[in-house]
Design an enzyme around this catalytic site. Structure first.
Site, mmCIF file in Angstrom:
data_model
loop_
_atom_site.group_PDB
_atom_site.id
_atom_site.type_symbol
_atom_site.label_atom_id
_atom_site.label_comp_id
_atom_site.label_asym_id
_atom_site.label_seq_id
_atom_site.Cartn_x
_atom_site.Cartn_y
_atom_site.Cartn_z
ATOM 1 N N HIS A 11 -0.891 -14.585 4.470
ATOM 2 C CA HIS A 11 -0.510 -15.086 3.147
ATOM 3 C C HIS A 11 -0.857 -16.558 3.051
ATOM 4 O O HIS A 11 -0.806 -17.273 4.046
ATOM 5 C CB HIS A 11 1.000 -14.890 2.906
ATOM 6 C CG HIS A 11 1.373 -14.978 1.473
ATOM 7 N ND1 HIS A 11 1.702 -16.171 0.872
ATOM 8 C CD2 HIS A 11 1.425 -14.032 0.508
ATOM 9 C CE1 HIS A 11 1.961 -15.943 -0.403
ATOM 10 N NE2 HIS A 11 1.798 -14.662 -0.658
ATOM 11 N N GLU B 192 2.246 -6.333 0.524
ATOM 12 C CA GLU B 192 1.455 -5.136 0.247
ATOM 13 C C GLU B 192 1.649 -4.020 1.279
ATOM 14 O O GLU B 192 1.381 -2.863 0.987
ATOM 15 C CB GLU B 192 -0.032 -5.488 0.153
ATOM 16 C CG GLU B 192 -0.365 -6.584 -0.836
ATOM 17 C CD GLU B 192 -0.095 -6.205 -2.278
ATOM 18 O OE1 GLU B 192 0.711 -5.293 -2.524
ATOM 19 O OE2 GLU B 192 -0.674 -6.845 -3.168
#
Ligand code: COA
Length: 363
Positions: free
Chosen positions: A246, A305
């Site tokens: 991320h 996700e």
């Protein structure tokens, strides 16, 4: 120049805060772990729209108006023709949303909030050769989405799981799609234009397009014993592991835990799904230990996700629809940010650093 605008602060917002070091997400003063405990999607819409988009008397009133908008949006489903149906679901949703009028008010915002929730189920049914199911305005947003997908009586565990998903992904600081929404809003182009830019940014695999490939990865790995070899080979081929890493979080993404908890509640008692979760946990552990060795200077952990993929799969959304479901939930964040930018921000117009050739100097 900061490539990818990494660490650049480009807006002030009251809407959400991503604390990448602590692994915390705050949405209008409420920590995500608290929010998912009590909130339904309608509560988060009320929270995020407050003071930005007209006056809403409360969550019940908002739910009633949102239900009416779902019915209004359904008339646009007739515009789906065979040519449009050949496109991926998120592209069809974008095309249909482009037909909606632009505006800056609560009415426009609710229409845009309703739009993906109505379009996605209709598109999925039409792609299967089934007639779209009309919305039931009296249902909650999450329950109606499942009903429009074809569940005659959406079961309460499924509704709660979809609500938890929509709440969890409702807003997340200045991510790529939200930034796109704010850039367009800063020109005063209107909410429809802003969210069309956002949905276009969302579909890329580095943003909201990752959960489908996560499921492909789990299928390809197949068993816990196979995880280590498969992951090492993928990294050796220069691939990225979908569902990991991320830009802001340097620790575990807190949304991963919220979604994993929702998945465990949904799948309680379902043996097939218990096996699936165990496989995901084994893959997660292997990936984390391999990434730690390979990228010692860059903490890479699970992102939103990874468990999104399993949760949406358990809710029987096909994997090519995952990005569209993301758009249903994130729409509220895009709208609130667009409105905040239009009301309080300036035109977003950064500069570039020219590295091309210069015109020949005259002798
Ligand atoms: N798998 C393997 N390596 C990864 C990785 C992943 N998922 N994510 C980042 N890295 C590596 C990069 O290869 C890079 O290594 P290098 O410096 O040796 O070249 C380093 O970590 C930094 O990556 P960078 O691309 O600069 O990070 P970013 O902040 O731009 O990227 C993401 C953030 C999310 C785009 C990235 O982590 C990624 O591609 N993840 C997979 C896709 C995904 O899950 N997207 C959903 C995001 S919510």
């Amino acid at each position: 120049m900061k490539n990818g605008l990494e660490d650049v602060v480009a807006a002030e917002t009251q809407l959400s805060h991503v604390n990448g070091e602590a692994g915390q997400l705050i949405i209008r003063g409420v920590s995500l772990d608290r929010l998912v405990e009590y909130a339904r999607f309608e509560d988060v819409v009320t929270l995020l729209f407050k003071g930005l988009l007209g006056h809403v008397a409360g969550t019940v009133e908002l739910g009633r108006r949102l239900g009416q908008k779902r019915a209004e949006v359904f008339t646009h489903v007739l515009a789906i023709d065979d040519a449009l149906l050949q496109l991926p679901p998120v592209d069809i949703m974008r095309a249909l949303m482009a037909r909606l009028p632009d505006g800056d008010d609560l009415d426009t915002a609710l229409l845009l909030l309703a739009a993906p929730a109505v379009f996605l189920p209709a598109v999925l049914r039409l792609k299967r050769g089934q007639a779209p199911v009309a919305p039931t305005p009296a249902l909650s947003h999450a329950a109606d989405i499942l009903a429009m997908l074809g569940a005659a009586m959406p079961n309460s565990r499924e509704v709660a799981a979809l609500d938890a998903y929509l709440v969890t992904i409702s807003d997340h600081g200045l991510n790529a799609s939200t930034f796109a929404s704010r850039v367009v809003a800063s020109t005063k182009a209107g909410l429809t234009s802003s969210v069309l830019a956002a949905i276009s940014a969302l579909k890329g695999p580095l943003h909201g397009g990752a959960p489908g490939p996560v499921l492909d990865m789990l299928d390809a790995i197949g068993s816990a014993e196979n995880a280590q070899t498969w992951l090492v080979q993928a990294l050796d081929h220069g691939e990225r592991l979908m569902g990991f890493g991320h830009r802001v979080y340097r620790v575990r993404d807190p949304r991963a835990d919220a979604l994993k908890a929702a998945l465990q509640q949904l799948a309680a008692g379902d043996l097939a799904y218990r096996d699936r979760i165990q496989l995901a946990e084994a893959v997660e552990q292997s990936a984390l230990s391999i990434l730690k060795v390979r990228k010692p200077d860059r903490p890479l952990d699970v992102n939103v996700e990874f468990y999104t993929a399993l949760l949406l799969d358990a809710l029987r959304f096909p994997r090519d629809a995952f990005t569209g479901v993301f758009a249903i939930g994130r729409m509220v964040g895009w709208l609130a940010h667009a409105r905040e930018q239009a009301l309080e921000g300036r035109l977003i117009r950064p500069r570039s650093h020219y590295v091309g050739p210069l015109p020949q100097q005259a002798a």
